[in-house]
Motif scaffolding. Structure first.
Motif, PDB file in Angstrom:
ATOM      1  N   HIS A 137       0.833  -1.209   0.000  1.00  0.00           N
ATOM      2  CA  HIS A 137       0.000   0.000   0.000  1.00  0.00           C
ATOM      3  C   HIS A 137       0.869   1.260   0.000  1.00  0.00           C
ATOM      4  O   HIS A 137       1.800   1.374   0.796  1.00  0.00           O
ATOM      5  CB  HIS A 137      -0.926   0.007   1.219  1.00  0.00           C
ATOM      6  CG  HIS A 137      -2.043   0.997   1.084  1.00  0.00           C
ATOM      7  ND1 HIS A 137      -1.829   2.348   1.207  1.00  0.00           N
ATOM      8  CD2 HIS A 137      -3.348   0.841   0.793  1.00  0.00           C
ATOM      9  CE1 HIS A 137      -2.979   2.993   1.012  1.00  0.00           C
ATOM     10  NE2 HIS A 137      -3.918   2.087   0.748  1.00  0.00           N
ATOM     11  N   PRO A 138       0.560   2.207  -0.900  1.00  0.00           N
ATOM     12  CA  PRO A 138       1.441   3.371  -1.064  1.00  0.00           C
ATOM     13  C   PRO A 138       1.431   4.335   0.124  1.00  0.00           C
ATOM     14  O   PRO A 138       2.293   5.201   0.204  1.00  0.00           O
ATOM     15  CB  PRO A 138       0.876   4.066  -2.309  1.00  0.00           C
ATOM     16  CG  PRO A 138      -0.514   3.561  -2.473  1.00  0.00           C
ATOM     17  CD  PRO A 138      -0.531   2.195  -1.874  1.00  0.00           C
ATOM     18  N   ALA A 139       0.516   4.172   1.060  1.00  0.00           N
ATOM     19  CA  ALA A 139       0.448   5.125   2.170  1.00  0.00           C
ATOM     20  C   ALA A 139       1.583   4.910   3.185  1.00  0.00           C
ATOM     21  O   ALA A 139       1.828   5.767   4.013  1.00  0.00           O
ATOM     22  CB  ALA A 139      -0.896   5.019   2.871  1.00  0.00           C
ATOM     23  N   TYR A 140       2.255   3.741   3.123  1.00  0.00           N
ATOM     24  CA  TYR A 140       3.250   3.431   4.147  1.00  0.00           C
ATOM     25  C   TYR A 140       4.657   3.502   3.586  1.00  0.00           C
ATOM     26  O   TYR A 140       4.924   3.068   2.469  1.00  0.00           O
ATOM     27  CB  TYR A 140       2.994   2.035   4.734  1.00  0.00           C
ATOM     28  CG  TYR A 140       1.595   1.921   5.269  1.00  0.00           C
ATOM     29  CD1 TYR A 140       1.273   2.432   6.519  1.00  0.00           C
ATOM     30  CD2 TYR A 140       0.573   1.358   4.498  1.00  0.00           C
ATOM     31  CE1 TYR A 140      -0.020   2.375   7.009  1.00  0.00           C
ATOM     32  CE2 TYR A 140      -0.727   1.295   4.974  1.00  0.00           C
ATOM     33  CZ  TYR A 140      -1.023   1.808   6.229  1.00  0.00           C
ATOM     34  OH  TYR A 140      -2.297   1.762   6.699  1.00  0.00           O
TER      35      TYR A 140
END
Lengths: 433, 480, 272
Positions: free
Chosen positions: C58-61
């Protein structure tokens, strides 16, 4: 062959030019009455007069006026509406208990001799001078015809400052009575941070008159304005009102307009969330019958992120009445995470009546939730049938449904509106026969 | 954001149909005046009524002003700098495909529209229009067996002048608008379809328009008439080479449906859109209108608009016949600096008329995509119903999506319902698809085509997949 | 099934990660071998959902330190779709709805992407429909859901079944199931659990992320890890879950307090 071109109606002729010229003459600026606040008015006024002479009445080929006939306007005698000798509470509509009522006639100072409640005061002339027109500039509506017309005529401004929570609801009442002529009214409302106010504006007219209203309201951060406009006219009277509001972040505007009975009524709420992050709630109801024209042009623009809009505009149109709704919502690139919903619901009750609904959504930001909807229908036949099957007469059932349709809006007016019995005032005549 | 996927920009995919066919072309001198109008008419050996039609239109056009109400941004168009007639030099009449210049056949091959007997599509009859003339129409004989006329408009003028005189200009009057007047004065070629009473056209009909010359305006004219209880499905496709100048395409399409007739008109428009900086591309200013003249007649427009620098078109229905119905299904995709202003007008005249509008706009890059529509219910349209749904999808935060619906009703026993919404492709949705092994671009195109599904379902089967691919291709490079 | 000689499928070492500027994972170590079922338990905010999304890419992390090796290769270097194609599967806690995209079409594209990566053949629509109908039985799902848009209007239970159906189709080697039990009634929980049990083989491994014991009544883990404040505080057999159930998470806080004193050697709390 049906003509398909969205063709303009012919532009009004020289009758309108002559009318406008006479109005301008009647309102030739004179020395202001002592006590009336001046502000930056005179300079603006003469510029607006020049501009108005140049452009004349708004041509119907202009998009913003395409659907609005101006015939009722030029039937109004081009003179200053005479002011009655005495102002005082009308016996039939005493102010709500605890409410402060100001009478507004464009000539006398509504604040003269009034005890203003805590938090509410007259705006200093110097401030008024510098603030007048700024909301219109922010909104980009300085060039709107309604704004120009009012600016050209109005000789005074009611300028109010709100600080903190004003516990007393404010009523601003303009009653043209049977009088004939033109009455310009201008209000500047400055709400400071965390200020809060309930304001009900009442416009009434029974003669051949034109009420021109220009409101600028400026909401500082966290200010909260509950603003109602209740306007009841008759076939020969006209109301033109431009209501510009600028909202700072975390401010809340709850604006409800309810208009009916006017030969011509046009309301122009123009709301700008200057940095987004504010809440705007708009409710509107307009009722037109006979040959009445009711027009609401709204503009809401978000100039920053996280703004909210909840708009519901309703119309009831009967006989040969006309109703126009034009609702622009602008969401530029800076307005990410805007949430805006707009709904226009129109009840068309006669086959000579006409409804034009033109929602207009302009979006550049991608992370937004914007919806709009519009319906034009008659009363729901299933609902009517259901009520009738329970023993209600057709008229009674229709009345019930119509009341329900309108109450959803009227319930949002500030509480002091109940004194004016808005539902009766607006709907008395507008019933299916 | 880390490794993946914010929806942004990347390299653009080159336009696949941007080649120019090197073929000797006969062109008349540039510029427009009455003599040019006469010359075009003479070149096509037209009967007097048509010359007069053109001259009337030209006179009207001179009186008209170019519209600016759609506030489309484009430089001034110099109508005297344009060539109004260009035709590949070859034997005017092609008795068989063998006589058509092989270069032309090759051109259409490259465009994926094979015309030769061996390769042509099995269930689609094609009229191929190259610049100002129709060069071939397939399956004409087979269609003729059913009484169906499918030919170029020039041929129809010669072979069926009575039909042309009876119908042309009756749906779009010559003075309808600036571009319709211009087209009526100088129209070159296009297709004519006539389906006689009671006949269901046995195959899909299709016209493929190709602009080849760089300085030529394309002014085609299409007329489709379906008599009582006839039905037809027609599809047009369009491409043009890449030039760094703008070419004007101002077509007029007229549809006439008599009692119980059914016309389905589909468009896959992929004119050259200009480059990523907005240089070049077609100005696509088109007037399309269908007239449901007969009771219970039905006209359905489906369009997939992906090309052109500027698109300005509102395929419309005049619903006159009792219980007639109109439909408009549209996907408009804009990228880079494209501008699309498109929508429909549904004019309800007769009682019991119904219309449905489904519009899906997708804006990427710095493009601008507007839906503009009119739903009008006249005083006599008792029981009329309209339902409209206009959805916009924004890709990136520099594209604009506008919705300008006009709703007008004069009939209480009628209903108009309009809904509109705006959405984007959320990061969460992208991540979900990617986490199942689907690549970024494919994820985006899956979601876009899902967004458009209601419209694609309306396309003839042969072309639905094609439209899907076209959209994916157009979006390539809009995400990264 | 614990086999010390089974190949290591996933190896997480000293994993630190942030979302924005906020550190969420502060040194996670975890080793998953073929045939094993692991459960990571912990309170909300302990970092367990972050761990699962991070593993899926996931790109948020943002990973700030540490490594994740999948069958010896650097998992973190892969895009989300590459991880999926290679055999890492995340069953989402809240599967998103994707209007307009047909569930069947989505499943087919995903399955084919995985098959190609495995060196297999793409399935045509007919062959795929046969496959999907057979796999539907794993989660007792109504074929009607195939005709709908991805997750659109699905109930919580239907969404979770759809997740496990995807697992059945993608045939992963590492399946991470994030709060698969949340929002399920007892019958749905049984069905979903039975599906997972059916899909567990000696060749793959499963990482269950859960808050409650009740999922572990249905799917028996070989190892239970307790996570708090971005670290794995304790690892033991399935009895640890029961202990958690009995004693609540409060004693974890005590462990956490003592671990703060022993910051330098957080891993010492793990069972060797």
């Amino acid at each position: 062959m049906v003509s398909l071109a969205m063709s303009p109606v012919t532009a009004p002729g020289s009758a309108s030019t002559a009318w406008l010229e006479s109005v301008l003459k009647a309102f030739e600026p004179s020395l202001p009455a002592p006590g009336a606040s001046l502000g930056g008015l005179p300079r603006r006024r003469s510029a607006a007069r020049d501009e108005l002479r140049r452009t004349g009445l708004p041509p119907t080929r202009q998009e913003a006026w395409r659907f609005t006939s101006l015939a009722p306007l030029i039937a109004v005698p081009p003179q200053v509406l005479p002011v009655p000798e005495l102002l005082g509470p009308k016996p039939d509509h005493p102010p709500a208990s605890g409410a402060l009522r100001l009478y507004w006639d464009g000539d006398r100072d509504p604040l003269a001799g009034m005890d203003l409640p805590e938090g509410l005061s007259r705006l200093e002339t110097g401030l008024q001078d510098s603030l007048l027109g700024t909301v219109l500039e922010v909104a980009g509506t300085t060039g709107s015809w309604l704004v120009r017309f009012n600016t050209a005529l109005a000789g005074q401004v009611l300028a109010l400052r709100v600080r903190g929570n004003v516990a007393v609801p404010l009523e601003l009442v303009s009653d043209c009575g049977q009088g004939s002529g033109v009455r310009p009214l201008r209000l500047l409302l400055v709400m400071e941070e965390d200020a809060s106010l309930d304001l009900l504006e009442v416009h009434r007219a029974a003669g051949t008159s034109l009420t021109s209203v220009l409101v600028e309201a400026q909401l500082a951060p966290r200010a909260r304005l509950r603003y109602g406009v209740l306007a009841q006219g008759t076939e020969s009277s006209c109301l033109l009102a431009h209501l510009a509001v600028s909202q700072a972040p975390a401010s809340e505007l709850d604006l409800t307009t309810a208009a009916g009975g006017w030969g011509l009524v046009r309301l122009e709420p123009a709301i700008i969330q200057v940095q987004g992050s504010a809440a705007t709630r708009l409710r509107g109801l307009q009722v037109s019958r006979d040959r009445q024209i009711a027009d609401l042009h709204s503009l809401v623009r978000f100039e920053g992120p996280n703004g909210q809009l909840d708009q519901l505009q309703k119309a009831v149109v009967d006989d040969a009445g006309r109703s126009v709704f034009h609702g622009a919502v602008q969401v530029p690139q800076a307005a990410q995470r805007t949430s805006a919903s707009q709904l226009s619901r129109n009840l068309l009750l006669s086959d000579r009546a006409r409804v034009d609904a033109i929602p207009q959504l302009e979006i550049v930001a991608d992370d937004v939730r914007c919806t709009h909807g519009a319906t034009v229908t008659r009363l729901q036949q299933e609902e009517l049938f259901y009520l009738r099957s329970r023993g209600l007469g057709a008229d009674q059932a229709a009345r019930l449904l119509l009341d329900g349709f309108c109450d959803e809006i009227l319930a949002s007016l500030p509480k002091s509106a109940s004194r004016w019995e808005p539902a009766n005032a607006l709907l008395r005549q507008a019933l299916p026969r | 954001m880390t490794s993946t996927a914010s929806v942004g920009d990347l390299v653009s995919q080159p336009y696949r149909y941007g080649f120019v066919t090197d073929i000797e072309t006969e062109k008349i001198a540039k510029g427009l005046n009455e003599d040019v109008v006469r010359l075009i008419s003479a070149k096509k050996h037209e009967p007097l009524f048509l010359l007069n039609f053109r001259l009337r239109a030209y006179a009207q056009w001179l009186q008209m002003e170019e519209p600016d109400w759609a506030s489309l941004g484009h430089g001034p168009i110099d109508y005297q700098e344009m060539i109004y007639y260009a035709a590949p030099k070859q034997q005017a009449k092609k008795a068989s495909l063998d006589e058509v210049d092989p270069k032309l056949l090759e051109t259409f091959d490259k465009l994926g529209i094979p015309l030769s007997e061996q390769k042509r599509l099995s269930n689609v009859a094609v009229d191929a229009v190259f610049d100002s003339v129709s060069i071939a129409t397939t399956y004409r004989e087979k269609l003729a067996e059913h009484g169906v006329i499918f030919c170029s408009i020039s041929e129809a003028v010669k072979d069926h002048p009575d039909l042309i005189e009876r119908y042309m200009g009756t749906v779009v009057p010559i003075n309808d608008n600036f571009f319709a007047a211009l087209n009526s004065a100088v129209f070159s070629d296009g297709s004519f379809v006539f389906i006689p009473k009671g006949v269901s056209c046995p195959m899909e009909l299709s016209t493929y328009f190709r602009i080849n010359s760089g300085d030529t305006g394309q002014f085609e004219r299409t007329l489709i008439v379906a008599e009582e209880a006839a039905s037809v499905s027609y599809l047009e496709g369009c491409t043009a080479p890449m030039f760094d100048t703008n070419q004007l395409h101002a077509a007029v399409v007229e549809l006439v449906a008599l009692d119980d007739a059914n016309i389905k008109y589909s468009t896959v428009q992929n004119w050259y859109a200009g480059d990523a900086k907005g240089v070049g591309g077609i100005y696509n200013f088109v007037t399309k209108r269908g007239h449901c003249r007969g009771a219970r007649s039905h006209i359905s427009w489906t369009q997939v608009e992906t090309g052109s620098a500027i698109t300005w078109k509102y395929p419309s229905c005049v619903l006159q016949g009792e219980d007639s119905s109109g439909e408009f299904y549209s996907v408009a995709l804009t990228n880079n600096l494209q501008q699309a202003d498109t929508g429909t007008k549904m004019i309800h005249v007769g009682p019991g008329t119904r219309s449905t509008i489904i519009s899906k706009g997708i804006s990427a890059g710095r493009s601008s995509n507007s839906y503009r529509g009119l739903v009008q219910i006249g005083a006599k349209a008792v029981g009329a119903r309209n339902y409209s749904q206009c959805d916009s999808m924004l890709i990136g935060d520099t594209a604009a999506a506008n919705t300008f619906p006009y709703l007008r009703s004069q009939q209480p026993d009628a209903s108009i319902e309009h809904e509109a919404s705006t959405c984007r492709i959320s990061e969460d949705q992208l991540f979900y698809l990617q986490s199942r092994g689907i690549g970024l671009e494919e994820s985006v195109s899956m979601m876009v085509s899902g967004f458009c599904r209601d419209v694609f379902n309306q396309l003839p089967m042969e072309f639905a997949a094609e439209a899907d691919k076209l959209l994916a291709l157009k979006l390539e490079g809009s995400v990264g | 099934m614990i086999r010390p000689d089974a190949p290591v499928l996933l190896e997480i070492r000293n994993l630190h990660a942030t979302v924005g500027d906020q550190p969420i994972l502060k040194g996670v170590d975890l080793t998953l071998r073929a045939g094993e079922i692991h459960a990571v338990m912990g309170r909300n905010g302990s970092g367990k959902s972050t761990l699962s999304k991070l593993l899926a890419g996931h790109p948020a992390y943002t990973v700030t330190a540490g490594t994740v090796r999948y069958r010896g290769d650097d998992l973190l270097a892969l895009a989300p779709e590459e991880r999926a194609r290679a055999g890492v599967f995340l069953g989402f806690q809240y599967p998103v709805e994707i209007p307009g995209v047909s569930n069947l079409e989505f499943l087919r594209v995903a399955t084919n992407a995985r098959r190609l990566a495995q060196g297999g053949e793409e399935l045509d629509t007919f062959a795929f429909e046969d496959l999907v109908c057979e796999r539907l039985k794993v989660v007792q799902m109504d074929p009607a859901f195939l005709e709908r848009s991805v997750n659109e209007g699905f109930s919580g239970g239907e969404k979770k079944r759809n997740e496990i159906l995807q697992m059945a189709l993608l045939d992963p080697l590492v399946a991470i199931l994030d709060e698969t039990d949340s929002g399920l009634d007892i019958d749905a929980l049984r069905i979903v659990s039975a599906g997972v049990n059916q899909l567990a083989t000696p060749d793959n491994c499963i990482l269950l992320i859960t808050h409650y014991q009740r999922l572990l009544d249905e799917i028996t883990p070989d190892f239970v890890h307790v996570m708090a404040a971005g670290r794995i505080l304790r690892t033991a057999g399935k009895e640890l879950a029961l202990e958690l159930e009995r004693r609540g998470y409060d004693w974890v806080d005590e462990g956490l307090a003592s671990s703060d004193h022993a910051e330098a050697d957080a891993t010492a709390l793990e069972v060797a």
